[in-house]
Write an enzyme that holds these catalytic residues in place. Structure first.
Site, short mmCIF file in Angstrom:
data_model
loop_
_atom_site.label_atom_id
_atom_site.label_comp_id
_atom_site.label_asym_id
_atom_site.label_seq_id
_atom_site.Cartn_x
_atom_site.Cartn_y
_atom_site.Cartn_z
N ASP A 164 0.83 -1.21 0.00
CA ASP A 164 0.00 0.00 0.00
C ASP A 164 0.86 1.26 0.00
O ASP A 164 1.90 1.32 0.66
CB ASP A 164 -0.88 0.05 1.26
CG ASP A 164 -1.99 -0.97 1.22
OD1 ASP A 164 -2.32 -1.47 0.13
OD2 ASP A 164 -2.53 -1.28 2.29
N ASP A 165 0.39 2.26 -0.71
CA ASP A 165 0.97 3.60 -0.68
C ASP A 165 2.46 3.63 -0.99
O ASP A 165 3.21 4.42 -0.43
CB ASP A 165 0.71 4.26 0.69
CG ASP A 165 -0.76 4.25 1.06
OD1 ASP A 165 -1.58 4.49 0.16
OD2 ASP A 165 -1.09 3.98 2.22
N LYS A 184 -2.21 -8.51 4.67
CA LYS A 184 -3.48 -7.79 4.68
C LYS A 184 -4.42 -8.33 3.60
O LYS A 184 -4.07 -8.35 2.43
CB LYS A 184 -3.18 -6.31 4.42
CG LYS A 184 -4.40 -5.42 4.35
CD LYS A 184 -3.92 -3.99 4.13
CE LYS A 184 -5.05 -3.04 3.87
NZ LYS A 184 -4.57 -1.68 3.72
N HIS A 196 -8.24 -7.45 3.25
CA HIS A 196 -9.03 -6.28 2.88
C HIS A 196 -9.73 -6.41 1.53
O HIS A 196 -9.75 -5.49 0.71
CB HIS A 196 -8.16 -5.02 2.92
CG HIS A 196 -8.96 -3.78 3.24
ND1 HIS A 196 -8.71 -2.57 2.65
CD2 HIS A 196 -10.00 -3.59 4.08
CE1 HIS A 196 -9.55 -1.67 3.11
NE2 HIS A 196 -10.35 -2.26 3.98
N CYS A 213 -6.95 1.13 -0.86
CA CYS A 213 -6.24 -0.14 -1.02
C CYS A 213 -7.14 -1.30 -1.43
O CYS A 213 -6.72 -2.16 -2.19
CB CYS A 213 -5.50 -0.48 0.27
SG CYS A 213 -6.55 -0.53 1.72
#
Length: 189
Positions: free
Chosen positions: A47-48, A141, A143, A87
């Protein structure tokens, strides 16, 4: 280098030896369409992470991430998988091969709603890998939906999962960052 890998969110790690082959004495690996043994697949979604935040695009980072440099050098960099502003759509896109805006609700306030995440009628990438004989494992993760058991990693083609379902987690307390006093660390075998 364990410090280097702990900074990344590992999305998918796949072993090219099928579950049935592991229990037999012949150890037959799955074959690709060209008749050769299929390769190991190891995918990372972080992420990011900016374009210049990896050593294969930024030479100043190379001394700090030699293992990832080696992995990319021996593999394939998917540099055309563009991230979304959140995300979950990026994860759903990678799992499905579809454009994020077409498969995930844009409303992030519905995380516990069964409509949030990768729709269950879409076949996920690990489900296809299972059909090809791969053993599939996920760490990190998720998600991509968790309101129903049909949305969880094992139902989407993973043999095992170790990680958290929500959008963020305190790695020391295992509490979800988007819910108060909710432990969010799970193992599915």
């Amino acid at each position: 280098d364990i410090d280097e890998l702990s900074a990344l969110q590992v999305l998918l790690a796949v072993n090219s030896t099928s579950a049935s082959a592991r229990t037999s004495s012949s150890r037959v690996a799955p074959l690709c369409s060209n008749g050769r043994v299929c390769p190991h697949i190891f995918m990372v979604l972080s992420d990011d992470l900016g374009w210049w935040n990896v050593p294969w695009h930024n030479p100043d980072m190379q001394p700090y991430m030699p293992t990832t440099m080696e992995l990319v050098g021996q593999g394939i960099e998917l540099d055309r998988h563009y991230g979304f502003f959140a995300c979950a759509p990026s994860r759903a896109s990678l799992l499905s091969g579809r454009f994020p805006v077409n498969i995930v609700s844009q409303s992030l306030d519905k995380l516990d709603d069964a409509s949030f995440g990768l729709p269950i009628d879409i076949t996920a990438f690990p489900q296809k890998l299972k059909e090809a004989g791969y053993a599939t494992h996920m760490v990190g993760k998720w998600h991509a939906g968790h309101a129903s058991t049909k949305q969880l990693p094992k139902a989407r083609g993973f043999d095992s999962f170790l990680g958290y379902f929500s959008g963020g987690e305190d790695h020391f307390t295992q509490e979800a960052t988007d819910a108060e006093n909710l432990k969010d660390f799970w193992e599915q075998n």
